[in-house]
Design a protein around this motif. Structure first.
Motif, PDB file in Angstrom:
ATOM      1  N   SER A   1       0.827  -0.752  -0.093  1.00  0.00           N
ATOM      2  CA  SER A   1      -0.293   0.213  -0.255  1.00  0.00           C
ATOM      3  C   SER A   1       0.808   1.688   0.006  1.00  0.00           C
ATOM      4  CB  SER A   1      -0.979  -0.218   1.774  1.00  0.00           C
ATOM      5  OG  SER A   1      -0.183   0.323   2.607  1.00  0.00           O
ATOM      6  N   PRO A   2       0.069   2.208  -0.290  1.00  0.00           N
ATOM      7  CA  PRO A   2       1.626   3.326  -0.365  1.00  0.00           C
ATOM      8  C   PRO A   2       1.677   4.264   1.385  1.00  0.00           C
ATOM      9  CG  PRO A   2      -0.793   4.111  -1.586  1.00  0.00           C
ATOM     10  CD  PRO A   2      -0.960   2.438  -1.117  1.00  0.00           C
ATOM     11  N   MET A   3       1.158   3.654   2.194  1.00  0.00           N
ATOM     12  CA  MET A   3       1.608   3.913   3.450  1.00  0.00           C
ATOM     13  C   MET A   3       2.030   2.089   4.072  1.00  0.00           C
ATOM     14  SD  MET A   3       1.038   5.189   6.936  1.00  0.00           S
ATOM     15  CE  MET A   3       1.786   5.161   7.742  1.00  0.00           C
ATOM     16  N   GLY A   4       2.497   1.899   2.996  1.00  0.00           N
ATOM     17  CA  GLY A   4       3.328   0.090   3.796  1.00  0.00           C
ATOM     18  C   GLY A   4       4.661   1.244   3.047  1.00  0.00           C
ATOM     19  N   PHE A   5       4.521   1.484   1.160  1.00  0.00           N
ATOM     20  CA  PHE A   5       5.518   2.525   0.366  1.00  0.00           C
ATOM     21  C   PHE A   5       6.119   3.442   0.826  1.00  0.00           C
ATOM     22  CE2 PHE A   5       7.286   4.953  -2.804  1.00  0.00           C
ATOM     23  CZ  PHE A   5       8.088   3.688  -2.855  1.00  0.00           C
ATOM     24  N   GLY A   6       5.406   4.367   2.008  1.00  0.00           N
ATOM     25  CA  GLY A   6       6.302   5.661   2.570  1.00  0.00           C
ATOM     26  C   GLY A   6       7.093   4.689   3.991  1.00  0.00           C
ATOM     27  N   LEU A   7       6.524   3.973   4.264  1.00  0.00           N
ATOM     28  CA  LEU A   7       7.625   3.531   5.191  1.00  0.00           C
ATOM     29  C   LEU A   7       9.084   2.680   5.070  1.00  0.00           C
ATOM     30  CD1 LEU A   7       7.855   1.982   8.218  1.00  0.00           C
ATOM     31  CD2 LEU A   7       7.102   0.575   7.356  1.00  0.00           C
ATOM     32  N   LEU A   8       8.581   1.979   3.748  1.00  0.00           N
ATOM     33  CA  LEU A   8      10.090   1.425   3.728  1.00  0.00           C
ATOM     34  C   LEU A   8      11.074   2.932   2.605  1.00  0.00           C
ATOM     35  CD1 LEU A   8       9.417  -1.594   1.813  1.00  0.00           C
ATOM     36  CD2 LEU A   8      11.209  -1.312   3.796  1.00  0.00           C
ATOM     37  N   ASP A   9       9.976   3.302   1.847  1.00  0.00           N
ATOM     38  CA  ASP A   9      10.879   4.666   1.275  1.00  0.00           C
ATOM     39  C   ASP A   9      11.389   5.815   2.124  1.00  0.00           C
ATOM     40  OD1 ASP A   9      11.213   6.270  -1.578  1.00  0.00           O
ATOM     41  OD2 ASP A   9       9.839   7.532  -0.535  1.00  0.00           O
TER      42      ASP A   9
ATOM     43  N   ALA B   1      15.230 -10.481  -0.920  1.00  0.00           N
ATOM     44  CA  ALA B   1      14.408 -10.775   0.487  1.00  0.00           C
ATOM     45  C   ALA B   1      12.864 -10.502  -0.567  1.00  0.00           C
ATOM     46  CB  ALA B   1      15.142  -8.285   0.493  1.00  0.00           C
ATOM     47  N   GLY B   2      12.286 -11.122   0.129  1.00  0.00           N
ATOM     48  CA  GLY B   2      11.159 -10.826  -0.548  1.00  0.00           C
ATOM     49  C   GLY B   2      10.129 -10.734   0.192  1.00  0.00           C
ATOM     50  N   SER B   3      10.017 -10.168   1.234  1.00  0.00           N
ATOM     51  CA  SER B   3       9.208  -9.630   2.164  1.00  0.00           C
ATOM     52  C   SER B   3       9.330  -8.545   2.713  1.00  0.00           C
ATOM     53  CB  SER B   3       8.794 -10.626   3.930  1.00  0.00           C
ATOM     54  OG  SER B   3      10.259 -10.721   3.986  1.00  0.00           O
ATOM     55  N   LEU B   4       8.568  -7.647   3.478  1.00  0.00           N
ATOM     56  CA  LEU B   4       8.099  -6.127   3.957  1.00  0.00           C
ATOM     57  C   LEU B   4       9.914  -6.276   4.572  1.00  0.00           C
ATOM     58  CD1 LEU B   4       7.403  -3.060   4.040  1.00  0.00           C
ATOM     59  CD2 LEU B   4       5.626  -3.750   5.559  1.00  0.00           C
ATOM     60  N   PRO B   5       9.143  -7.165   6.086  1.00  0.00           N
ATOM     61  CA  PRO B   5      10.744  -6.520   7.296  1.00  0.00           C
ATOM     62  C   PRO B   5      12.238  -6.937   5.806  1.00  0.00           C
ATOM     63  CG  PRO B   5       8.932  -8.783   7.910  1.00  0.00           C
ATOM     64  CD  PRO B   5       8.494  -8.614   6.262  1.00  0.00           C
TER      65      PRO B   5
ATOM     66  N   ALA C   1      14.882  -4.721   6.359  1.00  0.00           N
ATOM     67  CA  ALA C   1      16.421  -4.957   6.999  1.00  0.00           C
ATOM     68  C   ALA C   1      17.140  -4.380   5.738  1.00  0.00           C
ATOM     69  CB  ALA C   1      16.582  -5.900   7.374  1.00  0.00           C
ATOM     70  N   VAL C   2      17.342  -4.794   4.582  1.00  0.00           N
ATOM     71  CA  VAL C   2      18.351  -4.904   3.726  1.00  0.00           C
ATOM     72  C   VAL C   2      18.443  -2.904   2.751  1.00  0.00           C
ATOM     73  CG1 VAL C   2      19.061  -5.253   1.291  1.00  0.00           C
ATOM     74  CG2 VAL C   2      17.738  -6.476   2.829  1.00  0.00           C
ATOM     75  N   LEU C   3      17.539  -2.600   3.193  1.00  0.00           N
ATOM     76  CA  LEU C   3      17.773  -0.813   2.773  1.00  0.00           C
ATOM     77  C   LEU C   3      17.808   0.447   3.494  1.00  0.00           C
ATOM     78  CD1 LEU C   3      13.528  -0.773   1.011  1.00  0.00           C
ATOM     79  CD2 LEU C   3      16.085  -0.799   0.046  1.00  0.00           C
ATOM     80  N   ALA C   4      17.726  -0.408   4.996  1.00  0.00           N
ATOM     81  CA  ALA C   4      17.965   0.258   6.344  1.00  0.00           C
ATOM     82  C   ALA C   4      20.362  -0.056   6.224  1.00  0.00           C
ATOM     83  CB  ALA C   4      17.911  -0.563   7.363  1.00  0.00           C
ATOM     84  N   ALA C   5      20.459  -1.680   5.676  1.00  0.00           N
ATOM     85  CA  ALA C   5      22.060  -1.429   5.921  1.00  0.00           C
ATOM     86  C   ALA C   5      22.160  -0.955   4.974  1.00  0.00           C
ATOM     87  CB  ALA C   5      21.609  -3.323   5.850  1.00  0.00           C
ATOM     88  N   ASP C   6      21.944  -0.743   3.736  1.00  0.00           N
ATOM     89  CA  ASP C   6      22.166   0.136   2.175  1.00  0.00           C
ATOM     90  C   ASP C   6      22.090   1.533   2.510  1.00  0.00           C
ATOM     91  OD1 ASP C   6      22.507   0.571  -0.717  1.00  0.00           O
ATOM     92  OD2 ASP C   6      21.091   2.045   0.087  1.00  0.00           O
ATOM     93  N   ARG C   7      21.285   1.967   3.070  1.00  0.00           N
ATOM     94  CA  ARG C   7      21.423   3.529   3.953  1.00  0.00           C
ATOM     95  C   ARG C   7      22.931   3.900   5.626  1.00  0.00           C
ATOM     96  NH1 ARG C   7      20.472   5.894  -0.187  1.00  0.00           N
ATOM     97  NH2 ARG C   7      21.769   4.182  -1.444  1.00  0.00           N
TER      98      ARG C   7
END
Length: 430
Positions: free
Chosen positions: A66-74, A120-124, A128-134
């Protein structure tokens, strides 16, 4: 290097800036270290923008977020680095300056994260991968900008940052093109994009290790280094506090690139296979305007250029809120979006560099970057929630109103106008 040392004829330094002055006929505006770091950023941005170009569609259309879920990951992708920038900046300044070492660690960590997206096929897991990248981005950004600042003279610092950002943006221009070609040419397009991204990122780390000298390699006489106790007790300058406050306020109203592209795609009904090309318009404008606007900031001061960039962003928001569906609309929006980055990204770092002594350069720049990144993290979360609750147009209207308020506050809080020719006198009191 590109600056001749004139110790024999120059008085003792009175500012935090190195005691070097360019000799007539021998000065170069931009040194080799800036070009080497620009090459590293160009290669790395090809890698990262390949992922960034396909990530919104991969998450929203592919995984059904959802846009909310994407907003969290973004928000994680763009704001998590705020948690480690201060640590990276402090560590880079310690021990006689470890700018290159910390930059290598940051670039290396981000490179290692690219192949992890394959599993990484799930939201968590993706989070985690995006957090490590950032985290890697947070570690490397302040030391890299400190290297640019330390290898540049104050009167040409805006130009140096502009040249670096232009090279960086050349990578941002190429990345979506590479991703587009891979998606069109392969069956498992997303997996292929992530794999090629890792290979390119590894090349960028190699260039950094081999061609960027330690601490910028600038020829200079080192000022006496403060003791650790003095580092801890020396407060930030008033100008640095004002710059950080302005960057933070404006970051709270800066909608992330991914959301801008998603709104544009929904507004015009852009087919999914063409979505990855939308960042090219932003990158092209950024590439063409970064160096000229950097030179302009050296002449007239950073803040007119910096605030003008946010006016361009506000104009882009306004066009997205119109009901027009003309072919020119996406071109104009992306041009304004790129102008915003060209007028703010490197210009902000050049302005902040003038307020921080050399021995605390990474730490000072990290303070500004942390405030801005944390604010943009909050903006991504808020925009995603507002989109989910009220729709994209209402969410963008709220962001535009917040940007007007933030720009007004920044106009009042901004430091005193300091063109580059006055920078050395200003740095003496920083």
């Amino acid at each position: 290097m590109y600056v001749a040392d004139s110790r024999a004829t120059s008085p003792a330094p009175t500012s935090a800036e190195p005691a070097v002055r360019p000799s007539a006929g021998r000065r170069r505006a931009v040194g080799s270290t800036v070009f080497a770091l620009g090459a590293v950023s160009l290669i790395t941005d090809v890698s990262s923008e390949m992922v960034t170009a396909v990530l919104p569609l991969y998450l929203v259309a592919g995984l059904g977020l959802s846009p909310m879920g994407f907003g969290l990951l973004d928000g994680v992708y763009n704001g998590f680095s705020a948690l480690v920038r201060l640590i990276g900046g402090r560590f880079a300044d310690s021990g006689g300056g470890r700018h290159k070492t910390v930059a290598v660690l940051g670039y290396g960590l981000s490179a290692l994260c690219k192949p992890l997206l394959l599993v990484a096929g799930s939201l968590p897991l993706i989070g985690a991968v995006l957090a490590a990248d950032r985290t890697g981005k947070g570690l490397r950004t302040a030391p890299r900008d400190a290297l640019i600042s330390l290898s540049s003279t104050p009167e040409a610092r805006g130009r140096a940052f502009g040249v670096h950002r232009a090279m960086d943006t050349a990578g941002a221009l190429l990345g979506p093109l590479v991703a587009f070609v891979i998606l069109r040419a392969t069956v498992d397009g997303y997996d292929a994009v992530f794999t090629v991204s890792f290979c390119v990122a590894a090349l960028g780390v190699l260039v950094l290790v081999l061609f960027v000298p330690r601490n910028g390699g600038a020829a200079r006489r080192e000022p006496p280094r403060p003791t650790p106790a003095r580092r801890r007790t020396t407060p930030p300058s008033r100008a640095l506090i004002r710059i950080t406050a302005c960057a933070t306020l404006l970051g709270l109203a800066t909608v992330s690139d991914a959301f801008v592209y998603l709104v544009l795609q929904r507004q015009l009904g852009v087919p999914e296979q063409w979505f990855a090309l939308l960042p090219l318009g932003t990158a092209a404008a950024f590439l063409l305007l970064a160096a000229p606007l950097g030179r302009l900031s050296d002449r007239v001061g950073a803040w007119p250029v910096f605030l003008g960039g946010h006016v361009a962003l506000l104009a882009a928001y306004g066009l997205l809120l119109t009901h027009a569906r003309t072919p020119a609309l996406p071109c104009v929006v992306l041009l304004l979006h790129g102008t915003f980055y060209a007028a703010t990204d490197g210009v902000l770092m050049a302005a902040a560099s003038a307020t921080v002594p050399e021995e605390r350069r990474s730490s000072g720049l990290a303070v500004v970057q942390t405030g801005q990144a944390a604010a943009r993290f909050g903006c991504s979360l808020g925009f995603g929630a507002a989109w989910t609750a009220w729709g994209d147009r209402t969410a963008l209207s709220v962001a535009a109103a917040l940007l007007v308020a933030a720009a007004t506050a920044a106009l009042l809080l901004r430091p005193v106008r300091t063109p580059a020719r006055q920078t050395q006198q200003t740095e003496a009191t920083a």
